[in-house]
Scaffold this motif. Structure first.
Motif, PDB file in Angstrom:
ATOM      1  N   ARG A 173       0.824  -1.205   0.000  1.00 45.17           N
ATOM      2  CA  ARG A 173       0.000   0.000   0.000  1.00 45.17           C
ATOM      3  C   ARG A 173       0.866   1.266   0.000  1.00 45.17           C
ATOM      4  O   ARG A 173       2.053   1.241   0.282  1.00 45.17           O
ATOM      5  N   THR A 175       0.612   5.984   0.268  1.00 48.76           N
ATOM      6  CA  THR A 175      -0.130   7.083   0.881  1.00 48.76           C
ATOM      7  C   THR A 175       0.179   8.413   0.198  1.00 48.76           C
ATOM      8  O   THR A 175       1.255   8.606  -0.376  1.00 48.76           O
ATOM      9  N   ASN A 210      -7.482  -3.908  -4.208  1.00 44.62           N
ATOM     10  CA  ASN A 210      -6.390  -2.993  -3.892  1.00 44.62           C
ATOM     11  C   ASN A 210      -5.656  -2.639  -5.176  1.00 44.62           C
ATOM     12  O   ASN A 210      -5.227  -3.522  -5.915  1.00 44.62           O
ATOM     13  N   ILE A 216      -3.626   6.119   0.414  1.00 47.53           N
ATOM     14  CA  ILE A 216      -4.273   6.375   1.698  1.00 47.53           C
ATOM     15  C   ILE A 216      -4.260   7.889   1.922  1.00 47.53           C
ATOM     16  O   ILE A 216      -3.289   8.574   1.589  1.00 47.53           O
ATOM     17  N   SER A 217      -5.323   8.420   2.492  1.00 41.09           N
ATOM     18  CA  SER A 217      -5.408   9.872   2.668  1.00 41.09           C
ATOM     19  C   SER A 217      -4.329  10.393   3.613  1.00 41.09           C
ATOM     20  O   SER A 217      -3.562  11.295   3.267  1.00 41.09           O
ATOM     21  N   THR A 219      -1.371   9.066   6.597  1.00 40.06           N
ATOM     22  CA  THR A 219      -0.676   8.000   7.305  1.00 40.06           C
ATOM     23  C   THR A 219       0.177   8.592   8.417  1.00 40.06           C
ATOM     24  O   THR A 219       1.051   9.430   8.157  1.00 40.06           O
ATOM     25  N   TRP A 239      -8.053   4.114   1.961  1.00 41.75           N
ATOM     26  CA  TRP A 239      -8.247   4.166   3.410  1.00 41.75           C
ATOM     27  C   TRP A 239      -8.227   5.631   3.848  1.00 41.75           C
ATOM     28  O   TRP A 239      -7.476   6.450   3.314  1.00 41.75           O
ATOM     29  N   HIS A 240      -9.021   5.930   4.868  1.00 44.72           N
ATOM     30  CA  HIS A 240      -8.990   7.301   5.387  1.00 44.72           C
ATOM     31  C   HIS A 240      -7.685   7.557   6.142  1.00 44.72           C
ATOM     32  O   HIS A 240      -7.028   8.581   5.911  1.00 44.72           O
ATOM     33  N   THR A 241      -7.334   6.650   7.070  1.00 42.27           N
ATOM     34  CA  THR A 241      -6.130   6.847   7.873  1.00 42.27           C
ATOM     35  C   THR A 241      -5.426   5.519   8.106  1.00 42.27           C
ATOM     36  O   THR A 241      -6.040   4.449   8.065  1.00 42.27           O
ATOM     37  N   PHE A 242      -4.136   5.599   8.385  1.00 45.58           N
ATOM     38  CA  PHE A 242      -3.296   4.438   8.660  1.00 45.58           C
ATOM     39  C   PHE A 242      -2.303   4.848   9.735  1.00 45.58           C
ATOM     40  O   PHE A 242      -1.687   5.917   9.639  1.00 45.58           O
ATOM     41  N   THR A 269     -12.176   1.350   1.678  1.00 43.94           N
ATOM     42  CA  THR A 269     -12.145   2.724   2.182  1.00 43.94           C
ATOM     43  C   THR A 269     -12.210   2.705   3.708  1.00 43.94           C
ATOM     44  O   THR A 269     -13.019   3.387   4.324  1.00 43.94           O
TER      45      THR A 269
END
Length: 474
Positions: A173, A175, A210, A216-217, A219, A239-242, A269
């Motif tokens: 992934r 970001t 994926n 990702i928005s 991280t 994803w919104h956050t990681f 998401t």
């Protein structure tokens, strides 16, 4: 404006400016026509954190300074909060006041962090900031960030994001924004909006799981003592956050909604995923997404999640984990409590691959829901549903307390543990799950070592092939 203020013009556009007064930088969007303001233009009261939050998480004095992680004790008693049915979630469609496509605020944003990111404060004024490039702000130290406007990630340059997003290692992934450092706070006061133009990403992804490079928005990366509060997400890219490789992270009062308005689904998401992190507190969130609402992944320790409302999500989840046969994954000391779920795939569940490591000391408490596909679910072979009994990833000391609501079909719980590493010390109390269309709910169980004393009456075995989501009664 103070005489000492330094005006730095970062572009030929006259309205592009950072106003620096002492250790404070105020940033105005390039595409806004409003006059550049000094720090005095923003009343002090509007820059202050709510006192109750400040007392809990912020040390008095230096900007951004955080106190020691307030290790929250589980709530006392067994009486769940009143579950109030709510209407469908509001639309996630956003009509952003986005600057011209040619405008890019990224350089001045990064320059503001460079100037005031150590022992300072960075304030983003009202208006729309157009972010057309990746950002790495992981060197912040003792920094307070205030966002009063909107951050927009345009989607007319998808190929740029696919080729430039920063890798976050996990599962390939990446970001759009690596955010971290030490003793850092980011506060949105309920006014900050992150708009990822997610519908464009959803449509071009066409229900694929994926996509490499899909960002990702936000991280939190290698951060220590990080506090994030009062931010709204609409239509995230992925994803919104990681939270990864971080410690002592607190994220409170966040609102997230990524919903598809086309024939394609808002796949992957997630609200948040934690990985290789410890001492993380997540509280007072509202999330509408197309996948896991809160997901605790491998090598996460001391995670506390409370007061969460999720719509059309995957609920509260440990995993997935154990996908790399050569890398054991461990999850320890996790609490999910005081959660409401609406139209979700699952409610309180654990998903692993046939790997190695362990899941230990997890509590699901006071989780209440409407119309959930398969509320309690444990699998040792997620997605493939093969080699389920060869997994050496042990799951032990898991409590389900006050898990109540309606299931979409007639399975309240489906638990298949590996016969090579049977589940131990499972405990169930206050389980009240009824099929929404009537009838009697089934509880399917296999390879729970203490099944007879667990508090759950199993009505039959659970096959390894039991899917995460059902399509009808079984």
């Amino acid at each position: 404006m103070h005489f000492s203020a330094l005006l730095l013009v970062l572009s030929t556009t006259a309205s592009a400016a950072i106003v620096k007064t002492g250790s404070t930088c105020v940033v105005t969007p390039l595409g806004e026509t409003k006059a550049t303001r000094s720090i005095d233009a923003i009343p002090a009261a509007d820059r202050d954190l709510e006192e109750s939050i400040a007392e809990l998480y912020m040390s008095a004095g230096a900007p951004g300074a955080l106190g020691h992680y307030p290790r929250p004790a589980p709530s006392k008693g067994s009486t769940p909060p009143v579950f109030v049915p709510r209407p469908a979630r509001e639309s996630a469609e956003v009509t952003a006041r986005s600057p011209s496509a040619a405008v890019d605020d990224t350089p001045q944003i990064l320059d503001a962090f460079k100037q005031c990111g150590t022992d300072g404060t960075v304030i983003f004024s009202e208006g729309s900031f157009n972010i057309r490039q990746v950002m790495n702000t992981t060197a912040l130290r003792n920094c307070s960030i205030e966002i009063h406007g909107t951050f927009v990630w345009p989607a007319d340059n998808i190929q740029y994001w696919l080729s430039h997003s920063y890798s976050v290692t996990y599962a390939g992934r990446s970001t759009a924004w690596l955010f971290g450092g030490r003793d850092v706070s980011m506060r949105g006061f309920g006014k900050a909006l992150f708009n990822g133009n997610g519908q464009v990403w959803i449509d071009q992804n066409k229900n694929a799981g994926n996509q490499n490079g899909r960002p990702i928005s936000l991280t939190i990366w290698k951060g220590t003592n990080i506090f994030i509060d009062g931010i709204t997400w609409r239509q995230a890219q992925f994803w919104h956050t990681f939270v990864a490789h971080s410690q002592n992270v607190t994220m409170t009062n966040l609102d997230m909604n990524t919903t598809s308005h086309s024939q394609y689904k808002a796949v992957n998401t997630d609200g948040v995923d934690t990985w290789n992190s410890r001492d993380v507190r997540i509280a007072n969130w509202t999330v509408g997404c197309g996948d896991d609402c809160i997901s605790v992944k491998g090598n996460s320790t001391n995670i506390h999640v409370s007061n969460i409302t999720c719509y059309s999500s995957g609920g509260m989840c440990v995993g997935s984990m154990g996908s790399n046969a050569g890398q054991p994954d461990y999850v320890d000391n996790v609490v999910f409590e005081d959660v409401q779920l609406y139209h979700s795939s699952n409610a309180a569940w654990i998903k692993t691959y046939p790997g190695s490591g362990h899941v230990r000391n997890v509590t699901f408490r006071n989780i209440h829901f409407e119309n959930v596909n398969q509320p309690i679910y444990v699998t040792s072979c997620i997605y493939s549903y093969q080699n389920c009994d060869s997994s050496r990833l042990a799951i032990s000391n898991v409590q389900w307390e006050n898990i109540t609501g309606t299931s979409r079909y007639n399975v309240a719980a489906a638990i298949h543990c590996s016969s090579s590493a049977p589940c131990t010390d499972f405990s169930f109390s206050g389980i009240d799950i009824k099929p929404m269309n009537g009838g009697t709910a089934k509880t399917l169980c296999s390879n729970i070592k203490n099944q007879a004393t667990s508090g759950l009456t199993c009505t039959g075995p659970c096959p390894g092939s039991q899917p995460q989501q059902l399509t009808g009664n079984v």
